[in-house]
Design a protein around this motif. Structure first.
Motif, PDB file in Angstrom:
ATOM      1  N   GLY A 225      20.140 -35.030 -34.952  1.00  0.00           N
ATOM      2  CA  GLY A 225      21.426 -35.701 -35.193  1.00  0.00           C
ATOM      3  C   GLY A 225      22.124 -35.155 -36.430  1.00  0.00           C
ATOM      4  O   GLY A 225      23.173 -35.625 -36.831  1.00  0.00           O
TER       5      GLY A 225
ATOM      6  N   LEU B  90      25.136 -30.871 -35.755  1.00  0.00           N
ATOM      7  CA  LEU B  90      26.583 -30.657 -35.739  1.00  0.00           C
ATOM      8  C   LEU B  90      27.248 -30.935 -37.089  1.00  0.00           C
ATOM      9  O   LEU B  90      28.238 -30.299 -37.444  1.00  0.00           O
ATOM     10  CB  LEU B  90      27.240 -31.498 -34.639  1.00  0.00           C
ATOM     11  CG  LEU B  90      27.031 -30.982 -33.202  1.00  0.00           C
ATOM     12  CD1 LEU B  90      27.737 -31.889 -32.197  1.00  0.00           C
ATOM     13  CD2 LEU B  90      27.550 -29.558 -33.037  1.00  0.00           C
TER      14      LEU B  90
ATOM     15  N   ASP C 141      29.185 -24.878 -21.845  1.00  0.00           N
ATOM     16  CA  ASP C 141      28.030 -25.183 -20.982  1.00  0.00           C
ATOM     17  C   ASP C 141      28.480 -25.976 -19.775  1.00  0.00           C
ATOM     18  O   ASP C 141      29.626 -26.445 -19.723  1.00  0.00           O
ATOM     19  CB  ASP C 141      26.940 -25.898 -21.784  1.00  0.00           C
ATOM     20  CG  ASP C 141      27.369 -27.259 -22.269  1.00  0.00           C
ATOM     21  OD1 ASP C 141      27.931 -28.037 -21.465  1.00  0.00           O
ATOM     22  OD2 ASP C 141      27.170 -27.564 -23.490  1.00  0.00           O
TER      23      ASP C 141
ATOM     24  N   ILE D  16      25.640 -32.035 -19.421  1.00  0.00           N
ATOM     25  CA  ILE D  16      25.910 -33.463 -19.185  1.00  0.00           C
ATOM     26  C   ILE D  16      27.263 -33.917 -19.717  1.00  0.00           C
ATOM     27  O   ILE D  16      27.790 -34.943 -19.321  1.00  0.00           O
ATOM     28  CB  ILE D  16      24.801 -34.361 -19.805  1.00  0.00           C
ATOM     29  CG1 ILE D  16      24.709 -34.101 -21.318  1.00  0.00           C
ATOM     30  CG2 ILE D  16      23.459 -34.132 -19.114  1.00  0.00           C
ATOM     31  CD1 ILE D  16      23.848 -35.128 -22.048  1.00  0.00           C
ATOM     32  N   GLY D  17      27.814 -33.148 -20.666  1.00  0.00           N
ATOM     33  CA  GLY D  17      29.111 -33.531 -21.247  1.00  0.00           C
ATOM     34  C   GLY D  17      28.973 -34.670 -22.248  1.00  0.00           C
ATOM     35  O   GLY D  17      27.885 -35.246 -22.404  1.00  0.00           O
TER      36      GLY D  17
ATOM     37  N   TYR E   4      21.402 -29.489 -23.560  1.00  0.00           N
ATOM     38  CA  TYR E   4      22.090 -30.478 -22.747  1.00  0.00           C
ATOM     39  C   TYR E   4      22.554 -29.947 -21.395  1.00  0.00           C
ATOM     40  O   TYR E   4      23.330 -30.584 -20.706  1.00  0.00           O
ATOM     41  CB  TYR E   4      23.263 -31.078 -23.547  1.00  0.00           C
ATOM     42  CG  TYR E   4      22.771 -31.797 -24.784  1.00  0.00           C
ATOM     43  CD1 TYR E   4      22.096 -33.025 -24.642  1.00  0.00           C
ATOM     44  CD2 TYR E   4      22.923 -31.253 -26.048  1.00  0.00           C
ATOM     45  CE1 TYR E   4      21.607 -33.683 -25.771  1.00  0.00           C
ATOM     46  CE2 TYR E   4      22.452 -31.897 -27.169  1.00  0.00           C
ATOM     47  CZ  TYR E   4      21.778 -33.116 -27.030  1.00  0.00           C
ATOM     48  OH  TYR E   4      21.293 -33.760 -28.127  1.00  0.00           O
TER      49      TYR E   4
ATOM     50  N   ARG F 249      24.097 -39.619 -32.499  1.00  0.00           N
ATOM     51  CA  ARG F 249      23.656 -39.093 -31.216  1.00  0.00           C
ATOM     52  C   ARG F 249      24.393 -39.831 -30.142  1.00  0.00           C
ATOM     53  O   ARG F 249      24.529 -41.062 -30.202  1.00  0.00           O
ATOM     54  CB  ARG F 249      22.137 -39.268 -31.038  1.00  0.00           C
ATOM     55  CG  ARG F 249      21.359 -38.466 -32.049  1.00  0.00           C
ATOM     56  CD  ARG F 249      19.891 -38.493 -31.722  1.00  0.00           C
ATOM     57  NE  ARG F 249      19.103 -37.860 -32.781  1.00  0.00           N
ATOM     58  CZ  ARG F 249      18.612 -38.521 -33.811  1.00  0.00           C
ATOM     59  NH1 ARG F 249      18.821 -39.818 -33.944  1.00  0.00           N
ATOM     60  NH2 ARG F 249      17.898 -37.877 -34.702  1.00  0.00           N
TER      61      ARG F 249
END
Ligand code: ADP
Length: 724
Positions: A687, A690, A655, A658-659, A631, A674
């Motif tokens: 997905g 995490l 990072d 994109i956040g 990302y 997602r």
């Protein structure tokens, strides 16, 4: 003190009456010298006595007679005809005569009578004679504690009579000595009385306090009898007053065998007659009339009334329940010579206190029983206990709930009869709370007599007496076992529903996630078949490879998740987090270079080792690093750092990608979630990453958190406990 034992059993021969008498009064220090002299004189050879000047002997004799006459002890001599031949002043005084008036006369001729000699009933004047005859036959008689009347007062005498022998050994008379021990006896009696008094009070108090189920009337009557007999009263009684204290009725009475009961006549008496006494009562004072005869003229009516009933002495005191005057308690004496002391009043006060306590207990007991009877048929168990947890009432509900009948339960100690499981709550806490707040409500597990556990909602309240002091408890036990069962069922049902829902979601997500790559594969295969251009063919083959890879990753993730869901046992060993993270970051160098992204590593040195499963923790760190790489746009940097905080090691990936949107943040650890709504798999994610990470971190006893700002980047932190 005078020691009669010194001469007990001795038959003394005398040569001089006076010296002999001196010898007998041996206890007196004053006369000790004379005693010694007498014996010395007797021991000396008779010739020496011949040289003794007669004048000196006469002088000595006069002195001795004087001493004997002044002696507080009663001294007398009788001849074998039992006539007095010598009496000292103390002896004559008892009969209000002079010694000379007594000489030549017997006891009865001198005025001793059976009435004058109380003591032992078979004694009296005949007893005196019997004793004297025994002495004349050589015995020594000692009588302790003879009661006589002297100047209208009772006196106690301790008397010794010894035979007198002449030089030939013939008994020629009786020597008597009596000591007045009235005062000594009084002191002894007080001592005995006070220890008996304490014993009685202790007995009464324990009798009533420990009584488990008692009959109030029997208890009170027994108490009145015990104290009546103890103080030698003719009557002990309790009056109850009307609410307005206008009338009084006797409600309890004990009488000695020779006293006529009068309870029936003592009903609804106007209290006006005893106005002075009642005024005292209202002030909380007791009244002690040691002698009714001596009441002042202002109390003539009362005096007449009392004497009419043959009452010569009275002690009476008020009974208060809280601040209310409810009655009186008292003792009557119908004998003139009863001499009650102040400690008798103390006894009455204590007994009155015991009585009022009993009354409170009785009234509260009645109140509770009344309430309990109203509730006898309700399904809830209603149990009342006293302060010792002894059951005083037990309704049908309690019989049903715990399996014991009323007869079996009353009088038992509640916690001994019904077992309570205090494992979830602290028994002491409950008791403390109950005593401070005088009530307690809560759920408990108790046991039926057959051992079945019962969930009960207990609501207990203190029972208070008129002073607001707690004297017992009433507890309502409501059976909530059914509710608990259905609550448990409900919980299980909800859990099952959640599982089903989750399963449904997983299946629908799965079918979507599997169908999508499969459709793409089908499409690519179809296109591949149609394509003859080798360049295009390579392109479709690459796409096919991508989809297969994704599908493989998906299947792998699903398998991992299922394994963890099933409760996989991880094997932990001590690990150095820095070297592990360093190894992982190294594997990504090529990818980063290819994608034109940079990764910075910041290690805090000397981290304590953690206990972890190497494979699974590697999966956690790799996943977070991969996400960060995924990302983060090209040209941007990623920071991986480790540090320690307290007893935890922290792994962090920051990072500048994109956040994550604020609204998505709470869900990103959910399965198949997602953040990009299109749910496409363009970035290769499943997905599940995490969700697996979170599960694994938790299995290591750690926590995972995320901070993110859309467009700025995200920071994932994993906190893991260090090895202890
Ligand atoms: P995926 O396999 O799709 O990456 P994850 O469970 O790893 O699934 O992540 C769930 C979602 O969280 C991703 O789809 C993405 O939207 C978001 N996400 C995860 N990590 C980051 C990150 N470092 N920056 C921005 N978004 C992220």
């Amino acid at each position: 003190m005078w020691q009669p034992s010194i001469i007990l059993g001795q038959v003394i021969t005398y040569s001089s009456l006076d010296l002999f008498l001196v010898g007998l009064i041996s206890g007196s220090t004053f006369l000790a010298g004379w005693l010694l002299h007498a014996y010395q004189t007797k021991a000396k050879p008779p010739q020496e006595n011949l040289f003794r000047p007669e004048k000196a002997l006469k002088k000595e004799t006069v002195l001795l007679r004087d001493i004997i006459n002044k002696s507080p002890d009663l001294i007398f001599i009788k001849n074998p005809q039992l006539q007095i031949t010598f009496a000292n002043t103390a002896f004559a005084n008892i009969l209000n005569k002079t010694p000379e008036e007594l000489y030549g006369k017997t006891d009865s001729e001198n005025g001793w009578s059976d009435e004058a000699v109380y003591g032992n009933p078979q004694k009296g004047i005949a007893g005196f004679e019997k004793d004297d005859k025994a002495v004349l036959s050589g015995e020594v008689i000692q009588n302790f504690n003879i009661r006589i009347m002297y100047n209208g007062k009772v006196r106690f005498l301790n008397t010794i009579k010894t035979p007198i022998q002449d030089e030939t050994g013939t008994i020629v008379g009786i020597l008597g000595m009596s000591r007045d021990i009235t005062e000594q006896k009084r002191l002894e009696d007080i001592q005995i009385y006070s220890s008996q008094f304490q014993q009685l009070v202790t007995n009464l108090a324990t009798e009533f306090i420990n009584l488990r189920s008692f009959n109030f009337d029997i208890g009170v009557n027994h108490m009145l009898q015990q104290i009546g007999e103890f103080i030698g009263a003719s009557r002990t009684y309790i009056y109850q007053f009307s609410d307005t204290v206008d009338t009084a009725s006797m409600i309890y009475e004990w009488t000695s065998p020779s006293t006529k009961p009068q309870i029936d006549a003592q009903q609804n008496l106007s209290t006006k007659i005893f106005r002075i006494t009642f005024d005292k009562f209202k002030r909380g004072e007791e009244e002690f009339i040691p002698s009714v005869v001596d009441l002042p003229p202002s109390r003539q009516i009362e005096k007449d009334r009392l004497l009419e009933q043959g009452i010569y002495a009275r002690i009476t005191l008020p009974l208060f329940q809280g601040d209310t005057l409810i009655g009186s308690m008292g003792f009557h004496a119908t004998k003139i010579d009863s001499n009650w002391a102040d400690y008798t009043v103390d006894l009455l006060k204590i007994v009155a206190e015991i009585y009022v306590n009993l009354l409170n207990r009785k009234q509260v007991g009645e109140k509770i029983r009344h309430h309990a009877s109203l509730l006898a048929n309700v399904t809830d168990a209603i149990i009342s206990t006293d302060m010792n947890m002894i059951i005083t009432s037990w309704n049908h509900g309690a019989e049903r709930l715990y399996g014991y009948s009323e007869d079996e339960a009353i009088g038992k100690v509640f916690p001994e009869l019904v077992r309570t499981d205090y494992s979830e709550r602290h028994q002491d806490d409950i008791i403390n709370e109950f005593f401070t707040k005088k009530q307690w409500k809560g759920e408990l597990i108790r046991y039926h007599r057959d051992g079945t556990p019962i969930h009960v909602l207990v609501s207990a309240s203190g029972v208070l007496d008129a002073n607001g002091d707690m004297i017992g408890a009433v507890s309502v036990n409501h059976d909530i076992s059914e509710r608990k069962r259905s609550e448990k069922q409900q919980r299980e049902l909800t859990l099952q529903n959640e599982r089903i829902q989750l399963l449904e979601e997983v299946i629908s997500d799965l079918s979507h996630d599997i169908k999508t790559p499969l459709t793409s594969i089908q499409l690519s295969l179809y296109m591949l078949k149609k394509q003859s251009d080798p360049e295009k063919q390579t392109e479709y083959l690459n796409r096919l490879e991508q989809h297969v890879k994704h599908l493989t990753k998906l299947v792998e993730d699903i398998l991992t998740m299922t394994r963890l869901d099933k409760g996989a046992k991880l094997v932990f060993k001590p690990l150095d987090m820095n070297s592990m993270v360093e190894g992982i970051t190294n594997t990504y160098q090529d990818v980063l270079e290819m994608k034109n992204k940079t990764m910075q590593v910041e290690f805090s040195p000397n981290l304590d080792p953690i206990l972890a499963s190497e494979t699974e923790l590697r999966r956690v760190f790799s996943n977070l690093i991969e996400n960060a790489i995924t990302y983060t746009p090209p040209g941007k940097a990623i920071i991986v750092r480790t540090y320690s905080d307290n007893l935890e090691n922290i792994f962090e990936v920051e990072d500048s990608g994109i956040g994550i949107d604020e609204k998505d943040l709470p869900y990103i650890f959910n399965r198949f979630y997602r953040a990009d709504k299109a749910r496409d798999t363009s970035k290769g994610g499943t997905g599940l990453g995490l969700a697996i990470v979170k599960k694994l971190v938790e299995l290591h006893g750690g926590i995972i958190t995320v901070h993110s700002q859309i467009g700025e980047g995200s920071t994932f932190s994993v906190k893991l406990p260090v090895q202890e």
